[in-house]
Design a protein around this motif. Structure first.
Motif, PDB file in Angstrom:
ATOM      1  N   ALA A 428     -16.622  -5.960  -6.297  1.00  0.00           N
ATOM      2  CA  ALA A 428     -15.192  -6.019  -6.571  1.00  0.00           C
ATOM      3  C   ALA A 428     -14.426  -6.140  -5.256  1.00  0.00           C
ATOM      4  CB  ALA A 428     -14.743  -4.769  -7.322  1.00  0.00           C
ATOM      5  N   PRO A 429     -13.248  -6.735  -5.287  1.00  0.00           N
ATOM      6  CA  PRO A 429     -12.434  -6.805  -4.065  1.00  0.00           C
ATOM      7  C   PRO A 429     -12.100  -5.401  -3.575  1.00  0.00           C
ATOM      8  CG  PRO A 429     -11.550  -8.234  -5.795  1.00  0.00           C
ATOM      9  CD  PRO A 429     -12.596  -7.391  -6.434  1.00  0.00           C
ATOM     10  N   VAL A 430     -12.126  -5.221  -2.271  1.00  0.00           N
ATOM     11  CA  VAL A 430     -11.791  -3.928  -1.695  1.00  0.00           C
ATOM     12  C   VAL A 430     -10.273  -3.837  -1.542  1.00  0.00           C
ATOM     13  CG1 VAL A 430     -12.052  -2.411   0.305  1.00  0.00           C
ATOM     14  CG2 VAL A 430     -13.984  -3.799  -0.481  1.00  0.00           C
ATOM     15  N   PRO A 431      -9.647  -2.847  -2.157  1.00  0.00           N
ATOM     16  CA  PRO A 431      -8.184  -2.738  -2.052  1.00  0.00           C
ATOM     17  C   PRO A 431      -7.738  -2.553  -0.603  1.00  0.00           C
ATOM     18  CG  PRO A 431      -9.051  -1.277  -3.756  1.00  0.00           C
ATOM     19  CD  PRO A 431     -10.228  -1.785  -2.985  1.00  0.00           C
ATOM     20  N   ALA A 432      -6.609  -3.123  -0.281  1.00  0.00           N
ATOM     21  CA  ALA A 432      -6.025  -2.951   1.050  1.00  0.00           C
ATOM     22  C   ALA A 432      -5.106  -1.740   1.023  1.00  0.00           C
ATOM     23  CB  ALA A 432      -5.250  -4.201   1.458  1.00  0.00           C
ATOM     24  N   LEU A 433      -5.415  -0.759   1.852  1.00  0.00           N
ATOM     25  CA  LEU A 433      -4.595   0.450   1.918  1.00  0.00           C
ATOM     26  C   LEU A 433      -3.919   0.526   3.279  1.00  0.00           C
ATOM     27  CD1 LEU A 433      -6.822   3.190   0.237  1.00  0.00           C
ATOM     28  CD2 LEU A 433      -5.012   1.818  -0.776  1.00  0.00           C
ATOM     29  N   VAL A 434      -2.636   0.768   3.271  1.00  0.00           N
ATOM     30  CA  VAL A 434      -1.852   0.866   4.500  1.00  0.00           C
ATOM     31  C   VAL A 434      -0.941   2.077   4.388  1.00  0.00           C
ATOM     32  CG1 VAL A 434      -0.178  -0.253   6.018  1.00  0.00           C
ATOM     33  CG2 VAL A 434      -1.896  -1.640   4.822  1.00  0.00           C
ATOM     34  N   ARG A 435      -0.951   2.919   5.405  1.00  0.00           N
ATOM     35  CA  ARG A 435      -0.049   4.072   5.413  1.00  0.00           C
ATOM     36  C   ARG A 435       1.401   3.612   5.231  1.00  0.00           C
ATOM     37  NH1 ARG A 435      -4.080   4.983   9.016  1.00  0.00           N
ATOM     38  NH2 ARG A 435      -4.958   7.090   9.251  1.00  0.00           N
ATOM     39  N   PRO A 436       2.166   4.285   4.392  1.00  0.00           N
ATOM     40  CA  PRO A 436       3.557   3.865   4.201  1.00  0.00           C
ATOM     41  C   PRO A 436       4.442   4.145   5.406  1.00  0.00           C
ATOM     42  CG  PRO A 436       3.096   5.852   2.935  1.00  0.00           C
ATOM     43  CD  PRO A 436       1.785   5.366   3.460  1.00  0.00           C
ATOM     44  N   VAL A 437       4.040   5.094   6.250  1.00  0.00           N
ATOM     45  CA  VAL A 437       4.805   5.399   7.458  1.00  0.00           C
ATOM     46  C   VAL A 437       3.833   6.001   8.469  1.00  0.00           C
ATOM     47  CG1 VAL A 437       5.442   7.725   6.679  1.00  0.00           C
ATOM     48  CG2 VAL A 437       6.890   6.548   8.340  1.00  0.00           C
ATOM     49  N   THR A 438       4.058   5.715   9.733  1.00  0.00           N
ATOM     50  CA  THR A 438       3.243   6.300  10.797  1.00  0.00           C
ATOM     51  C   THR A 438       4.093   7.261  11.619  1.00  0.00           C
ATOM     52  OG1 THR A 438       3.781   4.575  12.409  1.00  0.00           O
ATOM     53  CG2 THR A 438       1.911   4.161  10.933  1.00  0.00           C
ATOM     54  N   ALA A 439       3.424   8.026  12.474  1.00  0.00           N
ATOM     55  CA  ALA A 439       4.155   8.944  13.346  1.00  0.00           C
ATOM     56  C   ALA A 439       5.152   8.197  14.215  1.00  0.00           C
ATOM     57  CB  ALA A 439       3.168   9.717  14.216  1.00  0.00           C
ATOM     58  N   ALA A 440       4.778   7.004  14.658  1.00  0.00           N
ATOM     59  CA  ALA A 440       5.663   6.224  15.529  1.00  0.00           C
ATOM     60  C   ALA A 440       6.884   5.690  14.796  1.00  0.00           C
ATOM     61  CB  ALA A 440       4.889   5.065  16.151  1.00  0.00           C
ATOM     62  N   GLN A 441       6.786   5.561  13.479  1.00  0.00           N
ATOM     63  CA  GLN A 441       7.901   5.012  12.701  1.00  0.00           C
ATOM     64  C   GLN A 441       8.858   6.083  12.201  1.00  0.00           C
ATOM     65  OE1 GLN A 441       5.409   3.090   9.800  1.00  0.00           O
ATOM     66  NE2 GLN A 441       5.547   1.099  10.797  1.00  0.00           N
ATOM     67  N   ALA A 442       8.472   7.334  12.338  1.00  0.00           N
ATOM     68  CA  ALA A 442       9.300   8.436  11.834  1.00  0.00           C
ATOM     69  C   ALA A 442      10.022   9.113  12.994  1.00  0.00           C
ATOM     70  CB  ALA A 442       8.434   9.446  11.100  1.00  0.00           C
ATOM     71  N   GLY A 443      11.156   9.717  12.690  1.00  0.00           N
ATOM     72  CA  GLY A 443      11.913  10.442  13.698  1.00  0.00           C
ATOM     73  C   GLY A 443      12.869   9.561  14.478  1.00  0.00           C
ATOM     74  N   PRO A 444      13.564  10.132  15.462  1.00  0.00           N
ATOM     75  CA  PRO A 444      14.545   9.375  16.239  1.00  0.00           C
ATOM     76  C   PRO A 444      13.886   8.312  17.110  1.00  0.00           C
ATOM     77  CG  PRO A 444      14.847  11.760  16.508  1.00  0.00           C
ATOM     78  CD  PRO A 444      13.530  11.552  15.849  1.00  0.00           C
ATOM     79  N   ARG A 445      14.583   7.221  17.324  1.00  0.00           N
ATOM     80  CA  ARG A 445      14.070   6.175  18.206  1.00  0.00           C
ATOM     81  C   ARG A 445      14.029   6.646  19.651  1.00  0.00           C
ATOM     82  NH1 ARG A 445      18.199   1.635  16.508  1.00  0.00           N
ATOM     83  NH2 ARG A 445      19.437   3.551  16.215  1.00  0.00           N
ATOM     84  N   TRP A 446      14.915   7.555  20.018  1.00  0.00           N
ATOM     85  CA  TRP A 446      15.018   7.965  21.415  1.00  0.00           C
ATOM     86  C   TRP A 446      14.084   9.105  21.783  1.00  0.00           C
ATOM     87  CZ3 TRP A 446      16.325  13.077  22.023  1.00  0.00           C
ATOM     88  CH2 TRP A 446      16.999  13.704  20.969  1.00  0.00           C
ATOM     89  N   PHE A 447      13.354   9.649  20.810  1.00  0.00           N
ATOM     90  CA  PHE A 447      12.556  10.856  21.054  1.00  0.00           C
ATOM     91  C   PHE A 447      11.141  10.664  20.533  1.00  0.00           C
ATOM     92  CE2 PHE A 447      10.665  14.715  19.399  1.00  0.00           C
ATOM     93  CZ  PHE A 447      10.742  15.572  20.477  1.00  0.00           C
TER      94      PHE A 447
END
Length: 465
Positions: A428-447
């Motif tokens: 069967a095809p292997v489903p593609a799983l991707v985290r919906p958010v990473t540590a780098a994408q969360a929080g303030p841009r400046w911090f």
């Protein structure tokens, strides 16, 4: 005849007093100047806090902006205003936006660090706090109820913030539902980095709590989405739902010793979240109590929680349960979830002399339980006759229970491009799983926190973007 140009029309409207007032940008250098400026703010105005350390600054932003022309309070540069000592923030009014503040190494002596209200003087509606930091902002250890962020009112948003280092008793963030004005609120909590909180050793260590037992039969309608939770270990409930019609979706919980707990209230949605235990002890997933919930499309991997911290725990209930105990699990849909190498899935947990009502009307559909080294796909320790299984597959070292709708499958697994282990049937095809958010994408841009998720001591932030 003279043509009616834009500049001519603007001049004409201004001369007749029909044009909107010009938005102002006002810079203030200390709390006294701040207090003097706030009553004069008009829709579209921006109040700028001068860069530097603001000590013992109880800021109250009160005003009425509009959706098109909010009133803005911001740091001169993001992160360049450090609020310390006994500083806090209160929002009261409508369409207020606060950004770029850094609460560090102080504490609020009364109430929360940030509250969407100013005591009895007024709630906040349609207000936003974004790109801010609250780190290590703890009252003295003797204070057992040190809540940091209080939501009241309607349609407020808390996004792209960093919150970590809470060591005292009390919920980190609480959505309050004391009166009708704060219910059915549609608050949004998104894209935040909720960093380490050490074990409290007692109740009251939740990272987020929505409601209370006393108001749990009312709806909150709060959305918690695309946040990154890292080492949020305060207690067994990372997110504690105690109201109805809430949504917890597309969040990542990494190495958190606890679970999302549907503690009180009905008709909540838990969807598309990633629970990544990485083999750490007491890491959990979703704990189901009460009625009408949907738990769908979540990914659970390498969770090592036991007891009520399992990857999935469906509870026994109390007959005629008081609001503060365990309402029966009824009419719950659990579908399209993936469990990979999780120590415990318990489909009927907690039966004792008080909790005697088995779950009923529970549908488990199209879930995958993959644990080739585990003895069984899940625990069956009590009555599961109230569960209906359809299209569920498993692979385990031992034979699973003989249940209609649960089928043994010979699966393979491989890592996705995102580094997640993905089970699939051979061929069967292997489903593609991707985290919906990473540590780098969360929080303030400046911090950015350190590798351990903690904030370094504040030291003259530049606020560069």
């Amino acid at each position: 005849m003279r043509p009616f140009t834009r500049s001519f029309l603007t001049a004409l409207l201004s001369s007749t007093g029909l044009a909107g007032a010009q938005a102002a940008t006002i810079k203030v250098a200390d709390p006294t100047a701040f207090q003097a400026a706030v009553p004069k703010l008009q829709p579209g105005d921006t109040l700028v806090l001068a860069a530097g350390t603001w000590r013992d600054a109880p800021l109250v932003l009160q005003g009425r902006g509009t959706a098109q022309r909010p009133i803005v309070l911001r740091a001169e540069r993001p992160g360049a205003v450090q609020l310390t000592g006994q500083s806090s923030l209160r929002l009261s009014g409508e369409y207020l936006v606060v950004s770029g503040l850094d609460f560090r190494e102080g504490y609020s002596p009364k109430g929360g660090v940030i509250e969407f209200r100013d005591g009895a003087k007024g709630l906040a509606n349609h207000c936003r706090v974004t790109e801010c930091v609250i780190a290590d902002y703890n009252r003295p250890a003797s204070d057992k109820d040190d809540k940091w962020i209080h939501f009241y009112g309607q349609q407020n948003r808390f996004d792209h913030n960093y919150v970590a280092g809470k060591t005292t008793g009390g919920v980190t963030m609480v959505i309050e539902l004391p009166t009708a004005e704060s219910r059915d609120n549609q608050h949004r909590i998104d894209h935040n980095y909720f960093g380490p909180r050490p074990p409290l050793g007692a109740n009251g260590g939740e990272t987020i709590r929505i409601g209370l037992a006393e108001t749990s039969l009312t709806n909150s309608g709060t959305v918690v989405e695309e946040n990154y939770f890292y080492h949020c270990d305060g207690e067994a409930e990372i997110v504690s739902i105690k109201s109805g019609q809430n949504v917890v979706r597309r969040n990542v919980f990494e190495e958190c010793a606890g679970a999302v707990v549907l503690r009180h209230g009905n008709n909540n949605l838990i969807e598309g979240n990633y629970f990544l235990g990485n083999g750490q002890e007491q890491t959990g997933g979703v704990h189901v109590i009460n009625a009408g919930h949907q738990v769908r499309g979540n990914y659970f991997a390498d969770l090592r929680g036991s007891g009520f911290k399992g990857a999935l725990v469906i509870m026994y209930g109390v007959p005629n349960s008081p609001l503060n105990r365990y309402a029966a699990v009824r009419d719950v849909l659990i579908e399209n979830n993936t469990f990979v190498n999780c120590r415990l899935v318990d489909l009927a947990a907690g039966k004792d002399k008080e909790r005697t009502l088995a779950p009923a009307g529970v549908q488990l559909q199209n879930n995958v339980f993959y644990g080739p080294k585990l003895p069984a796909p899940f625990a069956v320790t009590a009555d599961i006759s109230g569960l209906t299984l359809v299209g569920n597959r498993y692979q385990a070292a031992g034979a699973g229970p003989t249940i209609a709708g649960l089928q043994a499958a010979n699966m393979i697994s491989q890592k996705s491009a995102d580094g997640l282990l993905v089970p699939a049937a051979k061929g069967a095809p292997v489903p593609a799983l991707v985290r919906p958010v990473t540590a780098a994408q969360a929080g303030p841009r400046w911090f950015r926190p350190g590798p351990d998720g903690l904030a370094a001591p504040a030291a003259g932030a530049t606020g560069a973007r």
